[in-house]
Design an enzyme around this catalytic site. Structure first.
Site, PDB file in Angstrom:
ATOM      1  N   GLU A 152      -9.871 -10.543  -7.508  1.00  0.00           N
ATOM      2  CA  GLU A 152      -8.896  -9.452  -7.352  1.00  0.00           C
ATOM      3  C   GLU A 152      -7.744  -9.578  -8.354  1.00  0.00           C
ATOM      4  OE1 GLU A 152      -9.761  -8.633  -2.595  1.00  0.00           O
ATOM      5  OE2 GLU A 152      -7.784  -9.361  -3.192  1.00  0.00           O
ATOM      6  N   ASN A 197      -1.907   0.277   6.930  1.00  0.00           N
ATOM      7  CA  ASN A 197      -1.393  -0.998   7.451  1.00  0.00           C
ATOM      8  C   ASN A 197      -0.534  -1.751   6.444  1.00  0.00           C
ATOM      9  OD1 ASN A 197      -3.424  -1.819   5.765  1.00  0.00           O
ATOM     10  ND2 ASN A 197      -4.693  -2.754   7.348  1.00  0.00           N
ATOM     11  N   LYS A 224       0.824  -1.219   0.000  1.00  0.00           N
ATOM     12  CA  LYS A 224       0.000   0.000   0.000  1.00  0.00           C
ATOM     13  C   LYS A 224       0.863   1.276   0.000  1.00  0.00           C
ATOM     14  CE  LYS A 224      -4.075  -1.993   2.336  1.00  0.00           C
ATOM     15  NZ  LYS A 224      -5.000  -1.807   3.488  1.00  0.00           N
ATOM     16  N   ARG A 245      -2.418 -14.293   4.559  1.00  0.00           N
ATOM     17  CA  ARG A 245      -3.136 -13.634   5.666  1.00  0.00           C
ATOM     18  C   ARG A 245      -2.361 -13.808   6.978  1.00  0.00           C
ATOM     19  NH1 ARG A 245      -7.224 -10.037   4.358  1.00  0.00           N
ATOM     20  NH2 ARG A 245      -7.641 -10.165   6.586  1.00  0.00           N
ATOM     21  N   TYR A 291     -12.635  -1.879  -3.677  1.00  0.00           N
ATOM     22  CA  TYR A 291     -13.110  -2.013  -2.295  1.00  0.00           C
ATOM     23  C   TYR A 291     -14.637  -1.964  -2.185  1.00  0.00           C
ATOM     24  CZ  TYR A 291      -8.631  -1.849   0.308  1.00  0.00           C
ATOM     25  OH  TYR A 291      -7.411  -2.138   0.884  1.00  0.00           O
ATOM     26  N   ARG A 307       2.387  -6.540   9.075  1.00  0.00           N
ATOM     27  CA  ARG A 307       1.678  -5.367   9.613  1.00  0.00           C
ATOM     28  C   ARG A 307       2.228  -4.950  10.980  1.00  0.00           C
ATOM     29  NH1 ARG A 307      -4.381  -6.975   7.475  1.00  0.00           N
ATOM     30  NH2 ARG A 307      -4.414  -5.584   5.655  1.00  0.00           N
ATOM     31  N   HIS A 366      -2.207  -5.320   1.570  1.00  0.00           N
ATOM     32  CA  HIS A 366      -3.513  -5.948   1.365  1.00  0.00           C
ATOM     33  C   HIS A 366      -3.277  -7.395   0.969  1.00  0.00           C
ATOM     34  CE1 HIS A 366      -7.531  -6.821  -0.270  1.00  0.00           C
ATOM     35  NE2 HIS A 366      -6.879  -7.434  -1.234  1.00  0.00           N
ATOM     36  N   PHE A 396     -15.689   3.993   6.897  1.00  0.00           N
ATOM     37  CA  PHE A 396     -14.334   4.362   6.474  1.00  0.00           C
ATOM     38  C   PHE A 396     -14.111   4.217   4.974  1.00  0.00           C
ATOM     39  CE2 PHE A 396     -14.254  -0.054   8.050  1.00  0.00           C
ATOM     40  CZ  PHE A 396     -13.733  -0.739   6.966  1.00  0.00           C
ATOM     41  N   THR A 432      -5.617  -6.877  10.776  1.00  0.00           N
ATOM     42  CA  THR A 432      -5.879  -5.606  10.086  1.00  0.00           C
ATOM     43  C   THR A 432      -5.296  -4.423  10.844  1.00  0.00           C
ATOM     44  OG1 THR A 432      -7.941  -6.584   9.273  1.00  0.00           O
ATOM     45  CG2 THR A 432      -7.735  -4.188   9.119  1.00  0.00           C
TER      46      THR A 432
END
Ligand code: IDP
Ligand code: MG
Length: 136
Positions: free
Chosen positions: A129, A115, A12, A88, A52, A105, A118, A60, A94
């Site tokens: 995706e 964070n 990100k 993950r 998203y 993270r 993704h 948010f 998160t």
């Protein structure tokens, strides 16, 4: 029988901005992932809104889409056995404050919104995706 799988990973804007992309890619490689596709891009806000869309009712959502499109990102297809879950686990929770030691993270995340990475949350969403970013 191997259960080799693909998942979508994004480094990100907060991490690319701090020049952490090489370091984060090396973490994936060190953990047995292959980076089979990769590109550095900057999204339009409208693209982030599509990506998203599952979060469109969340309070948010607008900030999230503004943030993801605020600077360059590195988008990758990662390959490994059970890649979705493995990624993950490696990413961590998160909220970086809740993430386990040793996760990406925990190491690099600044806040719940910034964070650093993704990762797809299911094999079904991984396909969607990956198509979103890499369908020719
Ligand atoms: P995930 O990235 O761990 O899958 P999701 O619940 O899918 O988490 O949320 C997508 C992204 O939205 C998160 O990575 C985070 O950047 C942001 N986000 C999630 N929950 C919040 C929140 O409560 N406040 C602000 N941003 C959030
Ligand atoms: Mg998610």
């Amino acid at each position: 029988m191997s259960n080799s799988e693909h998942t979508l990973s994004i480094i990100k804007p907060d991490a690319v901005e701090r020049s952490l992309d090489k370091e984060i890619k090396n973490i994936f490689l060190a953990n047995g992932f292959k980076i089979v596709k990769e590109k550095k891009i900057q999204l339009e806000k409208s693209d982030a809104e599509k990506f998203y869309k599952v979060h469109e009712t969340k309070p948010f959502y607008n900030d999230l889409c503004a943030y993801l499109s605020s600077g360059p990102i590195v988008v990758m297809v990662l390959e490994k056995e059970n890649a979705v879950l493995a990624n993950r686990d490696l990413m961590g929770a998160t909220d970086p404050n809740q993430a386990e030691e040793g996760t990406i993270r925990k190491k690099y995340g600044i806040s719940i919104d910034k964070n650093s990475v993704h990762g797809s949350d299911s094999t079904e969403n991984a396909k969607i995706e990956i198509d979103f970013f890499f369908k020719d």
